[in-house]
Motif scaffolding. Structure first.
Motif, PDB file in Angstrom:
ATOM      1  N   THR A 102      -5.702  -0.635   5.305  1.00  0.00           N
ATOM      2  CA  THR A 102      -5.805   0.648   5.407  1.00  0.00           C
ATOM      3  C   THR A 102      -4.368   1.318   5.683  1.00  0.00           C
ATOM      4  O   THR A 102      -4.103   1.221   6.845  1.00  0.00           O
TER       5      THR A 102
ATOM      6  N   THR B 236      -4.320   7.276  -2.035  1.00  0.00           N
ATOM      7  CA  THR B 236      -3.940   6.000  -1.531  1.00  0.00           C
ATOM      8  C   THR B 236      -4.027   4.846  -2.593  1.00  0.00           C
ATOM      9  O   THR B 236      -4.747   4.981  -3.782  1.00  0.00           O
ATOM     10  N   ASP B 237      -3.197   3.770  -2.356  1.00  0.00           N
ATOM     11  CA  ASP B 237      -3.233   2.884  -3.696  1.00  0.00           C
ATOM     12  C   ASP B 237      -2.784   1.452  -2.717  1.00  0.00           C
ATOM     13  O   ASP B 237      -2.190   1.482  -1.697  1.00  0.00           O
ATOM     14  N   TYR B 238      -3.348   0.264  -3.304  1.00  0.00           N
ATOM     15  CA  TYR B 238      -3.473  -0.842  -2.479  1.00  0.00           C
ATOM     16  C   TYR B 238      -3.125  -2.072  -3.545  1.00  0.00           C
ATOM     17  O   TYR B 238      -3.666  -2.089  -4.780  1.00  0.00           O
ATOM     18  N   GLU B 239      -2.379  -2.985  -3.289  1.00  0.00           N
ATOM     19  CA  GLU B 239      -2.166  -4.214  -3.835  1.00  0.00           C
ATOM     20  C   GLU B 239      -3.867  -4.988  -3.765  1.00  0.00           C
ATOM     21  O   GLU B 239      -4.263  -4.878  -2.746  1.00  0.00           O
ATOM     22  N   ASP B 240      -3.834  -5.465  -4.830  1.00  0.00           N
ATOM     23  CA  ASP B 240      -5.300  -6.172  -4.992  1.00  0.00           C
ATOM     24  C   ASP B 240      -5.673  -7.253  -3.533  1.00  0.00           C
ATOM     25  O   ASP B 240      -6.871  -7.019  -3.240  1.00  0.00           O
ATOM     26  N   SER B 241      -4.642  -7.871  -3.347  1.00  0.00           N
ATOM     27  CA  SER B 241      -5.371  -8.817  -2.643  1.00  0.00           C
ATOM     28  C   SER B 241      -5.537  -8.277  -0.879  1.00  0.00           C
ATOM     29  O   SER B 241      -5.974  -8.737  -0.174  1.00  0.00           O
ATOM     30  N   VAL B 242      -5.212  -7.037  -0.687  1.00  0.00           N
ATOM     31  CA  VAL B 242      -5.633  -6.670   0.576  1.00  0.00           C
ATOM     32  C   VAL B 242      -6.563  -5.352   0.414  1.00  0.00           C
ATOM     33  O   VAL B 242      -6.883  -4.875   1.666  1.00  0.00           O
ATOM     34  N   LYS B 243      -7.113  -4.962  -0.641  1.00  0.00           N
ATOM     35  CA  LYS B 243      -8.173  -3.934  -0.861  1.00  0.00           C
ATOM     36  C   LYS B 243      -9.395  -4.518   0.092  1.00  0.00           C
ATOM     37  O   LYS B 243      -9.703  -5.653   0.143  1.00  0.00           O
ATOM     38  N   GLY B 244      -9.757  -3.405   0.853  1.00  0.00           N
ATOM     39  CA  GLY B 244     -11.005  -3.810   1.524  1.00  0.00           C
ATOM     40  C   GLY B 244     -10.408  -4.266   2.986  1.00  0.00           C
ATOM     41  O   GLY B 244     -11.348  -4.350   3.819  1.00  0.00           O
ATOM     42  N   ARG B 245      -9.258  -4.559   3.080  1.00  0.00           N
ATOM     43  CA  ARG B 245      -8.888  -5.436   4.424  1.00  0.00           C
ATOM     44  C   ARG B 245      -7.801  -4.498   5.353  1.00  0.00           C
ATOM     45  O   ARG B 245      -7.775  -4.367   6.430  1.00  0.00           O
TER      46      ARG B 245
ATOM     47  N   ALA C 263       0.752  -1.293  -0.122  1.00  0.00           N
ATOM     48  CA  ALA C 263      -0.058   0.051  -0.142  1.00  0.00           C
ATOM     49  C   ALA C 263       0.819   1.310   0.085  1.00  0.00           C
ATOM     50  O   ALA C 263       2.120   1.150   0.378  1.00  0.00           O
TER      51      ALA C 263
END
Length: 117
Positions: A69, A58-67, A49
């Motif tokens: 912050t 902000t930006d997130y790697e797909d596998s952590v999106k929604g989990r 992230a």
């Protein structure tokens, strides 16, 4: 010389939460974008992230999106990573990184996160 010091890692059961913190030991923290990366045994270090200098983007790697912050506290010169709904595959050493310009070229020593099933 910018120094980054991570804290907050540990052992947690799957489904649990951890909050990682990164202390930025220099003035002008607001000039830097911050990020978290992780490296599992036998794997390359990968992006988790990032947050820009003013906290707007902000930006997130797909596998952590929604989990996960990512955030930053300018008053405390700190970045943090709130990790919820942890999975065993999140087990890794987590590194804080800072970028004054384009590249994340300043790194902390890392903090270990272990998620048991």
């Amino acid at each position: 010389q910018v120094q980054l010091v991570e804290s907050g890692g540990g052992l947690v059961q799957a489904g649990g939460s951890l909050r990682l913190s990164c202390s930025f030991t220099r003035r002008l923290f607001s000039n830097y974008a911050m990020a978290w990366f992780r490296q599992a045994p036998g794997k390359e270090r990968g992006f988790v992230a990032s947050i820009n200098w003013n906290g707007v983007t902000t930006d997130y790697e797909d596998s952590v999106k929604g989990r996960f912050t990512i955030g930053r506290d300018t008053d405390k010169n700190m970045s943090y990573l709130q990790m919820n709904k942890l999975k065993p595959e999140d087990t890794a050493r987590y590194y804080c990184a800072a970028a004054e310009y384009e590249a994340f070229d300043t790194w902390g020593q890392g903090t270990q996160v272990t998620v048991s099933s």
